[in-house]
Design an enzyme around this catalytic site. Structure first.
Site, short mmCIF file in Angstrom:
data_model
loop_
_atom_site.label_atom_id
_atom_site.label_comp_id
_atom_site.label_asym_id
_atom_site.label_seq_id
_atom_site.Cartn_x
_atom_site.Cartn_y
_atom_site.Cartn_z
N GLY A 4 1.15 -1.19 4.65
CA GLY A 4 1.33 0.06 4.32
C GLY A 4 2.29 0.58 5.26
N GLU A 31 -8.12 0.67 -3.20
CA GLU A 31 -9.28 0.50 -1.81
C GLU A 31 -10.73 2.38 -1.73
OE1 GLU A 31 -7.27 0.75 1.77
OE2 GLU A 31 -6.47 -1.24 1.14
N ARG A 85 -6.44 12.75 0.98
CA ARG A 85 -5.67 13.60 2.12
C ARG A 85 -4.44 13.21 1.19
NH1 ARG A 85 -6.75 9.49 7.65
NH2 ARG A 85 -9.42 11.06 7.24
N HIS A 86 -4.28 11.67 0.75
CA HIS A 86 -3.22 10.56 0.43
C HIS A 86 -3.03 10.88 -1.38
CE1 HIS A 86 -5.24 7.23 1.72
NE2 HIS A 86 -4.84 7.73 3.13
N THR A 142 -7.33 6.85 9.90
CA THR A 142 -6.52 6.14 9.16
C THR A 142 -8.03 5.40 9.32
OG1 THR A 142 -6.00 3.40 8.39
CG2 THR A 142 -5.66 4.13 11.21
N THR A 143 -8.47 3.36 8.08
CA THR A 143 -9.65 2.59 8.49
C THR A 143 -9.87 1.89 10.50
OG1 THR A 143 -8.98 2.69 6.24
CG2 THR A 143 -10.95 1.43 6.78
N HIS A 166 -5.33 3.92 -1.78
CA HIS A 166 -7.18 3.68 -0.90
C HIS A 166 -7.24 5.44 -1.57
CE1 HIS A 166 -9.76 4.73 2.81
NE2 HIS A 166 -10.43 4.38 1.80
N ARG A 175 -9.61 8.04 -0.32
CA ARG A 175 -9.91 8.85 0.61
C ARG A 175 -10.61 9.53 -0.12
NH1 ARG A 175 -9.16 6.62 5.70
NH2 ARG A 175 -10.24 7.90 6.54
N GLU A 188 -11.50 -9.19 3.14
CA GLU A 188 -9.99 -8.80 4.11
C GLU A 188 -10.37 -9.01 5.23
OE1 GLU A 188 -6.81 -6.13 1.36
OE2 GLU A 188 -6.23 -5.66 3.55
N HIS A 243 0.84 6.24 2.10
CA HIS A 243 2.00 6.97 3.12
C HIS A 243 3.00 7.97 2.16
CE1 HIS A 243 -0.99 6.80 5.68
NE2 HIS A 243 -1.26 5.88 5.72
N HIS A 277 -3.84 -4.53 7.54
CA HIS A 277 -3.96 -3.35 8.45
C HIS A 277 -2.92 -3.16 9.52
CE1 HIS A 277 -5.39 0.22 10.79
NE2 HIS A 277 -5.86 0.31 9.42
N GLY A 278 -1.88 -2.76 9.92
CA GLY A 278 -1.17 -2.76 11.17
C GLY A 278 0.29 -4.03 11.19
N ASN A 282 0.80 -1.18 -0.28
CA ASN A 282 -0.14 -0.23 0.15
C ASN A 282 0.64 1.37 -0.13
OD1 ASN A 282 -1.71 2.27 0.74
ND2 ASN A 282 -3.13 0.76 1.24
N1 PXP Z 1 -5.92 -2.76 4.20
C1 PXP Z 1 -7.04 -2.45 3.68
C2 PXP Z 1 -8.57 -2.21 3.75
C3 PXP Z 1 -6.44 -0.71 4.51
O1 PXP Z 1 -7.83 -0.39 4.41
C4 PXP Z 1 -5.08 -0.64 5.36
C5 PXP Z 1 -5.03 0.93 5.54
O2 PXP Z 1 -5.44 1.86 4.04
C6 PXP Z 1 -4.17 -1.19 4.73
C7 PXP Z 1 -4.85 -3.07 4.23
C8 PXP Z 1 -2.88 -1.17 5.08
O3 PXP Z 1 -3.32 -1.29 6.54
P1 PXP Z 1 -2.13 -0.49 6.96
O4 PXP Z 1 -0.97 0.63 6.54
O5 PXP Z 1 -1.76 0.06 8.37
O6 PXP Z 1 -0.26 -1.79 6.73
#
Ligand code: PXP
Length: 256
Positions: A221, A75, A54-55, A105-106, A48, A50, A156, A15, A199-200, A12
């Site tokens: 990401g 996304e 914002r990014h 964030t999401t 993503h 948004r 996901e 950022h 995520h994370g 991702n």
């Molecule tokens: N998957 C989805 C659906 C997300 O919304 C995000 C964050 O944009 C990620 C994965 C990646 O998360 P991270 O940036 O925390 O690795």
């Protein structure tokens, strides 16, 4: 048990755009980061768009689609505007996520149970356009079963709560979240869904989750872009790939 021999890594690049937008110019370019990630072994790129831009911006998404030689995972929130843009962009996949303007964030999964009436035609239009739909949901049995009913081919699993608990050293919470992910992945697989997660995630949590047989893809990401500041995007992708491969090798050793 049959499971994919390998597990895909989607990088991702949101950022990179966050950093670019801090000065409002053209650098660093998220498309350049995407190409470098692919060169180093990423299987796909996630971005993503948004509502508040914002990014990632509209032209980033168009350039990613035009310039990367691997699948683009778009996304977005389930809004009419995003549907129009995604149908015009024709990415390989769309991942539907919940979105609130004020969030950092999401923060949670999409409530597909509560929103199934609104989501059904949305998913149908994307399916009809040949775009692979993924629903970003928590590992909750009701949400997973509704995702299958809505004819989304992919879910996901939101790994944010688990990753936070691991990071903060909350062992009981981490163990409970992990059990939820393990159970959810199994339910999803038996409902015929392809299972992704994200995520994370960092190197350690990616290695752990790569050992789950149902998981076909991780989307990562924030951690990777942060690491790339120190060692470069190529080295970060290769290290992540190695961590995921170790997780997969542990699975093969367990099930051989
Ligand atoms: N998957 C989805 C659906 C997300 O919304 C995000 C964050 O944009 C990620 C994965 C990646 O998360 P991270 O940036 O925390 O690795």
């Amino acid at each position: 048990m049959s499971h994919p021999r390998s597990i895909r890594l989607g990088v991702n690049v949101d950022h990179v755009a966050t950093l670019r937008n801090a000065r409002g110019g053209a650098r660093p370019d998220p498309v350049r980061a995407a190409l470098a990630a692919i060169e180093a072994g990423a299987d796909g790129i996630t971005a993503h768009l948004r509502e508040d831009r914002r990014h990632i911006r509209d032209d980033d998404m168009a350039r990613l689609k035009a310039e990367i030689p691997k699948p683009l995972n778009f996304e977005m929130a389930a809004t009419p505007d995003m549907l129009r843009i995604s149908l015009a962009t024709k990415p390989h996949a769309v991942c539907l996520v919940p979105e609130r303007r004020e969030e950092l964030t999401t923060e949670g999964g999409l409530d597909v149970v509560g929103q199934h009436n609104a989501l059904a035609p949305f998913i149908a239009k994307l399916n009809d356009a040949g775009i692979r739909v993924s629903l970003f949901i928590s590992a909750d049995e009701r949400q997973i079963e509704m995702a299958a009913k809505l004819r989304a081919p992919v879910i996901e699993i939101h790994t944010g709560a688990w990753c936070d608990a691991v990071m903060d050293g909350h062992q009981e919470k981490a163990a409970a979240e992990w059990r939820r992910i393990v159970a959810g992945a199994a339910v999803a697989k038996s409902a015929g869904l392809e299972v992704h997660a994200g995520h994370g995630l960092d190197y350690a949590t990616a290695e752990t989750i790569a050992a789950l047989p149902e998981i076909a893809e991780l989307n990562i990401g924030y951690f990777m872009i942060g690491e790339a500041l120190f060692v470069g995007i190529g080295e970060t992708v290769r290290t992540m790939r190695a961590a995921m491969d170790r997780g997969r090798a542990a699975l093969r050793a367990r099930t051989a």
